[in-house]
Design an enzyme around this catalytic site. Structure first.
Site, short mmCIF file in Angstrom:
data_model
loop_
_atom_site.label_atom_id
_atom_site.label_comp_id
_atom_site.label_asym_id
_atom_site.label_seq_id
_atom_site.Cartn_x
_atom_site.Cartn_y
_atom_site.Cartn_z
N ARG A 185 0.99 -1.25 0.23
CA ARG A 185 -0.14 -0.13 0.11
C ARG A 185 0.76 1.31 -0.06
O ARG A 185 1.83 1.52 0.72
CB ARG A 185 -0.87 0.01 1.45
CG ARG A 185 -1.92 1.19 1.42
CD ARG A 185 -2.94 0.93 2.54
NE ARG A 185 -3.65 -0.01 2.52
CZ ARG A 185 -3.96 -0.85 3.52
NH1 ARG A 185 -3.77 -0.66 4.75
NH2 ARG A 185 -4.56 -2.03 3.42
N ARG B 285 -2.39 6.39 9.73
CA ARG B 285 -2.13 6.02 8.36
C ARG B 285 -2.41 7.14 7.09
O ARG B 285 -2.35 8.13 7.87
CB ARG B 285 -3.19 4.79 8.27
CG ARG B 285 -2.86 3.53 9.03
CD ARG B 285 -3.68 2.30 8.73
NE ARG B 285 -3.18 1.15 9.63
CZ ARG B 285 -3.79 0.04 9.44
NH1 ARG B 285 -4.78 -0.22 8.41
NH2 ARG B 285 -3.39 -1.10 10.34
N LYS C 259 -4.37 0.78 14.83
CA LYS C 259 -4.14 1.75 13.65
C LYS C 259 -4.80 3.30 14.09
O LYS C 259 -5.84 3.09 14.99
CB LYS C 259 -4.80 1.29 12.38
CG LYS C 259 -6.25 0.78 12.66
CD LYS C 259 -6.59 0.09 11.31
CE LYS C 259 -8.03 -0.48 11.44
NZ LYS C 259 -8.37 -1.27 10.60
N LYS D 125 -6.57 6.63 12.12
CA LYS D 125 -7.00 7.35 10.89
C LYS D 125 -7.40 8.85 11.18
O LYS D 125 -8.14 9.00 11.96
CB LYS D 125 -7.90 6.44 10.12
CG LYS D 125 -7.69 5.01 9.92
CD LYS D 125 -8.73 4.27 9.29
CE LYS D 125 -8.08 3.01 9.11
NZ LYS D 125 -9.24 1.77 8.34
N CYS E 8 -14.95 -3.94 -0.39
CA CYS E 8 -13.42 -4.17 -0.24
C CYS E 8 -13.17 -5.25 -0.87
O CYS E 8 -13.73 -5.79 -1.56
CB CYS E 8 -13.56 -4.58 1.38
SG CYS E 8 -14.18 -6.07 1.80
N CYS F 73 -7.77 -11.43 1.05
CA CYS F 73 -7.66 -11.04 2.48
C CYS F 73 -7.91 -12.24 3.54
O CYS F 73 -9.13 -12.76 3.11
CB CYS F 73 -8.95 -10.12 2.72
SG CYS F 73 -8.96 -9.31 4.28
N CYS G 158 -16.31 -9.10 5.87
CA CYS G 158 -16.09 -9.34 7.10
C CYS G 158 -16.65 -7.87 7.82
O CYS G 158 -16.79 -6.88 7.06
CB CYS G 158 -14.67 -9.63 7.54
SG CYS G 158 -13.49 -8.37 7.72
N CYS H 9 -13.54 -2.04 6.41
CA CYS H 9 -12.68 -1.60 5.21
C CYS H 9 -13.53 -0.67 4.21
O CYS H 9 -13.17 0.22 3.80
CB CYS H 9 -11.87 -2.65 4.62
SG CYS H 9 -10.53 -3.11 5.65
#
Length: 571
Positions: A83, A152, A216, A218, A437, A443, A482, A486
């Site tokens: 990424r 991120r 994480k 954001k 996603c 994934c 899931c 995302c």
């Protein structure tokens, strides 16, 4: 500060194994170099699979082939996703060409535009990983902090045609990204062969510390009336307030995040609370203190409850705001008036105040590839080779061709038409705004399909829309494999979250501007059941809606679901 016990503010954590890995990693080095040089396997060491995320990559397997490879007693087919960190999602034509080429020579010949305005390259094998990283850095972009327990990719509204404030917002996105970038030299040592540590000098992380963040983090910026970054789903969301072409400051929201776990009680999606207004020149100072509070008080025992949203709820939003102000040494101002109308993209040609043209393009689920319908990848490469526009990724997996001069517009239009990129014919309002996603086959967290499946499901949904004369109505439909969020499924007016192969939970009722979560409607539905439900729901909507009423508002008003509360403002 409001009263709260010390144990509630900072419990005694039993650190998770990931905390051990970070602590022992020597500022994100671990044994990555050794893993990369071990050509006996396509994988890297188990601990390194956590550390490589901080460097912008995930180890993946082809789950379509798992069963057959096990039968043949073969190792899983390992590859890596990379990424690229692109604050504000703005890439030059040269950078687009470079990533297009890398996807062909080192990856699976596709580019993925993500819901965080970043590029993803898929299918990179281990022996080409370092070379790919070096080529990315040659473009003057990099991958550090694109993943991992750090801040991120910083998002912001990208289309200058919708507001003269975009350049100012973009500058802030870049400044925040640079300020919160990890300071370790490990990235340059491992990937770029730059041995920076000399004379006994030691790495240090003045913001993150040696254990970085609990999870994480954001940050996103939006410019009213467009909330195309879905800022309330971020740990920190900044609502731009300005005059003319300059942003004066931001309303700041904290504690957003959409991920949850079906089997983990007490996990949930949450939208951020607006805690006040901060002047432009104080924004980074305020953000740093919030990040440090999350560093110090976030849950380091249970990673499923480690995001800022759980820290804010555990301590209490008002108390957390008090803690921010105590660190700053001053009070935040009262939030300024604003209004969001949509969290979707703007499509088609629009002229900015600068006189330059911007073209919003529909890219199905952000996947740049050639197909029988259109030569998308080839055509965009040809346009990039003209060197007459830039490429702006949106938070909805879309693309804006930007900064186009009057005299260059026809040449670009001709290529768009030749390669069947634009116009693309009549798209339903629902398809234009649909998100999915990646999910299967790469994934590791996915229970069900998303990107590979939603286009065919949309074909069937569009028949129902047409039958009810709703083809032109904009309805937000989002699907993930899931519940990690995302594709932001919990902000869809209709959201599908995978439970198992071919089965989805169905959610209804989010706000069209991203200011209200949806509500669980039915569980574990098959495709047939989904379509049967939508026939009833969309038929009822077509027959009973009020003038200009959005689908998400309708299902709550008529009692199909109970609406969740909209975002809160703390005063």
């Amino acid at each position: 500060m409001a009263k709260i016990t010390e144990n509630e503010i900072l419990p005694s954590w039993n650190p998770s194994d990931v905390e051990r890995i970070k602590t022992q990693s020597n500022f994100l080095r671990g044994s990555l170099e050794k893993s990369l040089n071990d050509l006996a396997t396509g994988a890297i060491a188990e601990d390194d699979t956590q550390l490589i995320k901080f460097h912008g990559s995930y180890q993946q397997t082809d789950r379509d082939l798992e069963v057959e490879r096990k039968k043949q007693k073969l190792e899983s087919l390992y590859s890596f996703m990379i990424r690229v960190r692109i604050p504000g999602g703005l890439a030059t034509a040269d950078q687009w060409i470079a990533f297009d080429e890398l996807s062909k020579t080192h990856g699976n010949n596709t580019l993925k535009l993500t819901t965080r305005q970043a590029f993803q390259l898929h299918g990179i094998i281990k022996r080409r990983l370092k070379e790919t990283m070096q080529h990315i850095n040659e473009t003057l972009l990099d991958t550090i902090a694109a993943c991992g327990d750090v801040n991120r990719n910083v998002m912001c509204t990208t289309n200058e045609a919708i507001s003269p404030l975009v350049p100012s917002a973009y500058k802030m996105a870049k400044d925040i990204s640079a300020h919160l970038l990890p300071k370790t030299s490990a990235y340059h040592e491992i990937w770029l062969d730059k041995k920076i540590l000399v004379d006994g000098k030691q790495d240090e992380e003045p913001i993150y510390g040696k254990t970085y963040l609990p999870r994480k983090f954001k940050i996103a910026i939006s410019i009213p009336p467009y909330n195309d970054t879905d800022l309330f789903s971020n740990d920190i969301g900044l609502i731009a307030i300005g005059k003319g072409d300059q942003i004066e400051g931001f309303n700041i929201a904290i504690g957003g995040g959409l991920g949850m776990t079906f089997t983990e009680a007490g996990t949930y999606p949450r939208l951020g609370d607006i805690i006040g207004y901060v002047p432009y020149d104080k924004t980074i100072e305020v953000i740093e203190e919030i990040v440090k509070l999350q560093r110090d008080y976030g849950n380091r025992e249970n990673r499923r409850k480690a995001r800022l949203k759980y820290t804010v709820d555990r301590i209490g939003p008002s108390v957390f705001k008090d803690m921010i102000e105590e660190k700053l040494g001053y009070k935040l101002a009262k939030s300024k008036p604003y209004q969001f109308k949509t969290n979707g993209d703007l499509f088609g040609w629009k002229k900015a105040a600068s006189g330059k043209w911007f073209l919003g393009l529909y890219i199905e689920h952000g996947r740049i590839k050639d197909s029988d319908k259109q030569s998308l990848k080839t055509g965009l490469r040809k346009i990039a080779e003209l060197k007459k526009c830039d490429f702006r990724l949106t938070g909805n997996q879309g693309l804006v061709l930007g900064a186009i001069k009057d005299e260059d517009k026809k040449e670009i239009e001709a290529l768009l038409k030749e390669y069947k990129i634009w116009p693309v014919g009549q798209l339903s309002g629902a398809r234009k705004h649909a998100l999915a996603c990646v999910a299967l086959n790469t994934c590791s967290l996915a229970f069900a399909e998303a990107e590979r499946y939603l286009p065919s499901l949309m074909d069937k949904i569009e028949v129902i829309l047409a039958d009810n004369k709703l083809s032109n109505d904009e309805i937000l439909i989002r699907m993930t494999g899931c519940p990690n969020g995302c594709g932001r499924p919990f902000l869809g007016e209709i959201g599908f979250v995978g439970r198992s192969l071919g089965r989805y939970n169905m959610y209804l009722g989010a706000g069209f501007s991203g200011d209200r979560l949806n509500t669980l409607y039915k569980e574990t539905l098959s495709e047939e059941q989904i379509l049967d439900e939508l026939k009833v729901l969309l038929g009822k909507y077509a027959a009973e809606r009020e003038k200009n009423e959005r689908f998400g508002d309708f299902v709550g008003r008529v009692g199909i679901i109970q609406h969740q509360s909209k975002i809160k403002e703390l005063e």
